[in-house]
Enzyme design. Structure first.
Site, PDB file in Angstrom:
ATOM      1  N   ASP A 109       0.796  -1.136  -0.050  1.00 22.85           N
ATOM      2  CA  ASP A 109      -0.054   0.163   0.014  1.00 22.85           C
ATOM      3  C   ASP A 109       0.959   1.047   0.073  1.00 22.85           C
ATOM      4  O   ASP A 109       1.908   1.375  -0.928  1.00 22.85           O
ATOM      5  CB  ASP A 109      -0.898  -0.143   1.112  1.00 22.85           C
TER       6      ASP A 109
ATOM      7  N   TYR B 285      -1.873  11.455   2.649  1.00 15.79           N
ATOM      8  CA  TYR B 285      -2.550  11.918   1.734  1.00 15.79           C
ATOM      9  C   TYR B 285      -2.608  13.112   1.412  1.00 15.79           C
ATOM     10  O   TYR B 285      -2.611  13.487   0.331  1.00 15.79           O
ATOM     11  CB  TYR B 285      -4.177  11.129   1.855  1.00 15.79           C
TER      12      TYR B 285
ATOM     13  N   HIS C 163      -7.186  -6.596  -1.012  1.00 13.01           N
ATOM     14  CA  HIS C 163      -6.139  -5.431  -0.962  1.00 13.01           C
ATOM     15  C   HIS C 163      -5.026  -5.907   0.196  1.00 13.01           C
ATOM     16  O   HIS C 163      -4.038  -5.486   0.082  1.00 13.01           O
ATOM     17  CB  HIS C 163      -6.774  -4.223  -0.698  1.00 13.01           C
TER      18      HIS C 163
END
Length: 269
Positions: free
Chosen positions: A90, A191, A247
């Site tokens: 990730d 982010y 994921h």
């Protein structure tokens, strides 16, 4: 700042740096690391910036990819390592791609998990459904609201994580390590630093032996970026697709992932 790392396995084994993603911490490698130890490898799983209580700066610029790469270099220096095999899942994969692209002398081999090469990811935003899959990146730019939702005691966070493939055990770990320990804001900082990233540094081509592991049930990352990644690696490259896996590859398929890491590391010598 002071970062925490779990250094385990044979002290004289080939070193493997393990980089976690969001919303997890170094414990996300707990099922993979023992398998690497059994093959004689030493693992160093870093609890990264924003996650450790002693390393949670407030400003968005503190979470730029260049800063995150610098943390891994500092880890290698502190451990007395000139280089290491680097594995990232990730967001950890994004850091690993950046480290390999900008500092190939510190990376013996790269195993990136789930997240494709950053340039492939950006290309996929235009030519595939990746933009729709990545809607949450825009949501995370909002102030306060994402924290309120992700730390809520209500059912929304658990349902969202379960929809992404997390098990009840993984969700409980999220609540303990991310919510109770106060790491959610730091994780979101990664982010929120995206607008300040240097495109050249973030998308540098990779010239170290590389394996990319992707799963076809990943709700966040589609096939487009996975298939484009090979274009940005100028070295021996392998692509491993895991069928029917979400994921969370290190949690769901630790054996296959460990085998891929070991194979890549051995062939890179």
């Amino acid at each position: 700042m002071e970062l925490r790392a779990v250094d385990a396995g044979p002290a004289d084994g080939d070193p493997v740096v393990l980089l976690h993603g969001f919303p997890q911490r170094a414990s996300s490698w707990d099922r993979v690391a023992p398998l690497l130890h059994a093959d004689g490898m030493r693992t160093i799983a870093l609890d990264q910036r924003g996650y450790c209580a002693s390393a949670r700066p407030r400003g968005r610029r503190a979470y730029r990819i260049s800063e995150l790469i610098g943390d891994v270099i500092a880890l290698l220096d502190t451990a007395g390592l000139a280089d290491a095999h680097v594995v990232g899942h990730d967001w950890g994969a994004a850091v690993a791609w950046g480290l390999a692209g900008n500092h190939p002398e510190r990376v013996r081999s790269l195993t990136a998990v789930s997240v494709p090469h950053p340039a492939a990811f950006l290309k996929a935003m235009v030519v595939s459904d990746q933009l729709l899959r990545s809607w949450y990146i825009g949501f995370f730019q909002l102030p306060l609201l994402p924290e309120l939702i992700l730390t809520s005691a209500g059912p929304i966070p658990a349902r969202a994580l379960a929809g992404m493939g997390m098990t009840r055990e993984m969700i409980e770990r999220y609540r303990a390590e991310m919510v109770t320990d106060g790491a959610v804001r730091g994780g979101l900082g990664w982010y929120r630093a995206l607008p300040f990233a240097s495109p050249r540094g973030a998308t540098a081509r990779v010239r170290v032996p590389t394996t990319f592991v992707w799963s076809d049930n990943d709700a966040a990352l589609g096939r487009g970026g996975a298939e484009l990644t090979e274009r940005y690696v100028d070295a021996d490259y392998r692509f491993l697709e895991l069928s029917g896996v979400s994921h969370w590859i290190p949690d769901e398929r630790p054996t296959e992932l460990a085998e891929a890491i070991v194979a890549r590391a051995r062939d890179a010598v």
